[in-house]
Design a protein around this motif. Structure first.
Motif, PDB file in Angstrom:
ATOM      1  N   ASP A   1      12.278  89.365  38.847  1.00  0.00           N
ATOM      2  CA  ASP A   1      13.487  88.587  38.551  1.00  0.00           C
ATOM      3  C   ASP A   1      13.395  87.203  39.185  1.00  0.00           C
ATOM      4  OD1 ASP A   1      14.634  90.692  37.200  1.00  0.00           O
ATOM      5  OD2 ASP A   1      16.030  91.243  38.806  1.00  0.00           O
TER       6      ASP A   1
ATOM      7  N   LEU B   1      18.659  93.307  42.372  1.00  0.00           N
ATOM      8  CA  LEU B   1      17.510  92.426  42.209  1.00  0.00           C
ATOM      9  C   LEU B   1      16.247  93.254  42.012  1.00  0.00           C
ATOM     10  CD1 LEU B   1      16.952  89.357  42.291  1.00  0.00           C
ATOM     11  CD2 LEU B   1      16.444  89.609  44.725  1.00  0.00           C
ATOM     12  N   LEU B   2      15.506  92.972  40.939  1.00  0.00           N
ATOM     13  CA  LEU B   2      14.283  93.704  40.631  1.00  0.00           C
ATOM     14  C   LEU B   2      13.069  92.794  40.749  1.00  0.00           C
ATOM     15  CD1 LEU B   2      15.501  95.660  37.467  1.00  0.00           C
ATOM     16  CD2 LEU B   2      15.390  96.493  39.816  1.00  0.00           C
TER      17      LEU B   2
ATOM     18  N   LYS C   1      10.138  83.393  41.401  1.00  0.00           N
ATOM     19  CA  LYS C   1      10.272  84.806  41.084  1.00  0.00           C
ATOM     20  C   LYS C   1      10.195  85.647  42.356  1.00  0.00           C
ATOM     21  CE  LYS C   1       8.795  85.122  36.284  1.00  0.00           C
ATOM     22  NZ  LYS C   1       7.869  85.795  35.341  1.00  0.00           N
ATOM     23  N   TYR C   2      10.986  86.701  42.369  1.00  0.00           N
ATOM     24  CA  TYR C   2      11.037  87.654  43.482  1.00  0.00           C
ATOM     25  C   TYR C   2       9.843  88.596  43.340  1.00  0.00           C
ATOM     26  CZ  TYR C   2      12.938  92.045  45.535  1.00  0.00           C
ATOM     27  OH  TYR C   2      13.134  93.217  46.215  1.00  0.00           O
TER      28      TYR C   2
END
Length: 222
Positions: free
Chosen positions: A6, A2-3, A139-140
């Protein structure tokens, strides 16, 4: 892997407030998902009590909070009474945010929350103290990962969200140790003419290199 930026993975989970679909539960709010090694443990109890105390600050910022621990719903409910007592809240008060049940470490494994150096009495690795910040677009945006033995600083987490929310709206970055109201830095991607127009109180810090990249401005209105 996970970026940042993302889409944060959606999931369904059983919680102390019933079954949830994470994205639906989040709605149009920011979200903070924070995990814990186990119920009825000292550091975790202090953390969840602190989150209860800070709920008005989270609500002010349109943030929903949700915990996760590798124990059952019934264990969570019993533990909540200890958390309320430690935090100075009435036993009659409803526990104000959900805690996810993750006995099989399915979600903890999926999101990389496992602390392999901390093992339960049954020989299973415990969940680390992970923090994930998710924005209203799902969104992360940020993560912090602490080992099981180190408690978090939730004032720092609020400070980081202040920075994220501010810099989403204004072309600034927040410098070291910044807190809301402090001076900000104009982004390097903003040209000189645009910066002068957008930030009339901007000050360029003189440097030995004679480069003009350190440009300070009063904190924009959030």
């Amino acid at each position: 892997m996970l970026l940042l930026g993302d889409m944060f993975p959606n999931f369904t989970a059983s919680t102390t407030e019933g079954k949830i679909d994470f994205h639906s539960w989040l709605g149009e709010s920011w979200g903070i998902l924070f995990s814990h090694p186990s119920d009825f443990t000292p550091v975790c109890t202090t953390e969840l009590a602190r989150v209860m105390q800070l709920l008005p600050e989270f609500k002010k910022r349109n943030i929903k909070v949700i915990g996760l621990s590798c124990d059952s719903i019934s264990s969570h409910h019993e533990w909540c009474e200890d958390i309320k007592s430690y935090g100075g809240f009435s036993s009659d008060e409803k526990f104000p945010y959900p805690i996810i049940e993750d006995e099989k470490r399915i979600l903890a494994t999926k999101l990389g929350m496992i602390d392999k150096d901390e093992i339960s009495p049954s020989g299973i690795a415990l969940t680390a103290r992970a923090v994930f910040v998710v924005d209203p677009n799902k969104k992360y945006r940020l993560s912090i990962l602490y080992p099981a033995t180190t408690g978090r600083n939730f004032d720092e987490i609020l400070r980081v969200v202040d920075s994220l929310q501010l810099t989403d709206k204004a072309k600034v970055a927040t410098p070291v140790d910044w807190k809301m109201g402090d001076e900000c830095m104009v982004l390097p991607t903003v040209g000189a003419a645009e910066a002068a127009a957008a930030f009339p109180q901007m000050k360029v810090v003189p440097l030995p290199s004679n480069r003009t990249y350190l440009r300070k401005t009063p904190c924009p209105q959030p």
